[in-house]
Design an enzyme around this catalytic site. Sequence first.
Site, mmCIF file in Angstrom:
data_model
loop_
_atom_site.group_PDB
_atom_site.id
_atom_site.type_symbol
_atom_site.label_atom_id
_atom_site.label_comp_id
_atom_site.label_asym_id
_atom_site.label_seq_id
_atom_site.Cartn_x
_atom_site.Cartn_y
_atom_site.Cartn_z
ATOM 1 N N ASN A 96 0.867 -1.253 -0.117
ATOM 2 C CA ASN A 96 0.023 -0.188 0.143
ATOM 3 C C ASN A 96 0.906 1.433 -0.023
ATOM 4 O OD1 ASN A 96 -1.699 2.147 0.531
ATOM 5 N ND2 ASN A 96 -2.143 1.454 2.578
ATOM 6 N N TRP A 97 0.841 1.991 -1.137
ATOM 7 C CA TRP A 97 1.848 3.062 -1.081
ATOM 8 C C TRP A 97 1.434 4.270 -0.538
ATOM 9 C CZ3 TRP A 97 3.611 2.693 -7.057
ATOM 10 C CH2 TRP A 97 4.141 1.543 -7.319
ATOM 11 N N HIS A 157 -9.364 0.702 5.129
ATOM 12 C CA HIS A 157 -8.151 0.914 5.773
ATOM 13 C C HIS A 157 -8.249 1.894 6.963
ATOM 14 C CE1 HIS A 157 -3.989 2.156 6.724
ATOM 15 N NE2 HIS A 157 -3.707 1.295 5.882
ATOM 16 N N GLU A 172 -6.982 4.312 8.299
ATOM 17 C CA GLU A 172 -6.514 5.886 7.824
ATOM 18 C C GLU A 172 -7.742 6.269 6.973
ATOM 19 O OE1 GLU A 172 -2.784 5.475 5.754
ATOM 20 O OE2 GLU A 172 -1.964 4.684 7.634
ATOM 21 N N GLU A 175 -5.249 -5.689 10.533
ATOM 22 C CA GLU A 175 -4.319 -4.531 10.800
ATOM 23 C C GLU A 175 -4.619 -3.982 11.972
ATOM 24 O OE1 GLU A 175 -2.308 -3.394 6.772
ATOM 25 O OE2 GLU A 175 -3.960 -2.015 7.016
ATOM 26 N N GLY A 198 5.148 1.257 4.687
ATOM 27 C CA GLY A 198 6.257 1.735 4.597
ATOM 28 C C GLY A 198 7.294 0.823 3.957
HETATM 29 C C1 PEP Z 1 -0.524 -0.114 6.059
HETATM 30 O O1 PEP Z 1 -0.814 1.000 5.799
HETATM 31 O O2 PEP Z 1 -1.631 -0.728 5.744
HETATM 32 C C2 PEP Z 1 0.274 -0.650 6.910
HETATM 33 C C3 PEP Z 1 0.420 -1.808 7.208
HETATM 34 O O3 PEP Z 1 1.493 -0.085 7.069
HETATM 35 P P1 PEP Z 1 2.989 -0.206 7.734
HETATM 36 O O4 PEP Z 1 3.468 -1.378 6.942
HETATM 37 O O5 PEP Z 1 3.742 0.966 7.320
HETATM 38 O O6 PEP Z 1 2.837 -0.435 9.200
#
Ligand code: PEP
Length: 260
Positions: free
Chosen positions: A17-18, A103, A105, A175, A243
Amino acid sequence: MERHSSARPRIPLIAGNWKMYKTSAEGAAFIDDLAARVRGVTGRDIVVAPPFTGLAGAVRAAAGRGIQVAAQDVYWEDEGAFTGEVSPGMLTDLGVTCVIIGHSERRQIFGETDEDVRKKVHAALHHGLLPIMCVGETEAEREAGQTEEVLARQLAHGLVTLQSEDAGRMAVAYEPIWAIGTGKTATPEIAQQAIGFIRRQLAEGAGEAAAESVRILYGGSVRPDNIDELMAQPDIDGVLVGGASLKADSFARIVAFEAG
Ligand code: PEP
């Protein structure tokens, strides 16, 4: 070099996921680099999720290279006066095959609700897009012992209209919000426990066969140095990576995970 994972019931799915990073040109260059690094890695689905503006360029760059392109969001209507939104048909028209939905966010910053998530998952399935539906608890919810309650609520709302035959055409990403972008990865045991719970919930709601065919991913500070132990867990069918998906070398190492 050919690398196969052993007898897994579901094809692992490794998705990057960018978020709001990379221009279209940067995304296409990344895919060139990634494709060269993962040539010969088989037995897993590889997905990158650029911002909307990078989707067309990413689809062109990924063509014929065993890499699929996902959107980071979608609206549920086919068309209309919905300024700023993008429909499922607009994504499939570009050659996009998957979409991340719900997500944390989107839920926390943009106020997306479980009902929005349900409509988006339903619309994505209807248009032949593979939805990657995200669920997960906050740190406060985990500390209050509410993890399973939160996951059960998100799953029940998000998947209430799921037909059991759709299960193999979708993925769920567990997540935990406290692990996203924080460097605090869930231990493989915590991730397995939550994902095992998600699979049991799916079995209750949609039947054993459906639950066995849904791919359930872990997301939250996945890195090259923890991917193998995560993928060794029996119910973890892949990862959603933020990331560490922005650099081709680290994402390629995650794609090439080595676990039973
Ligand atoms: C994400 O944004 O779905 C995620 C898991 O981010 P990170 O790997 O940076 O924790």
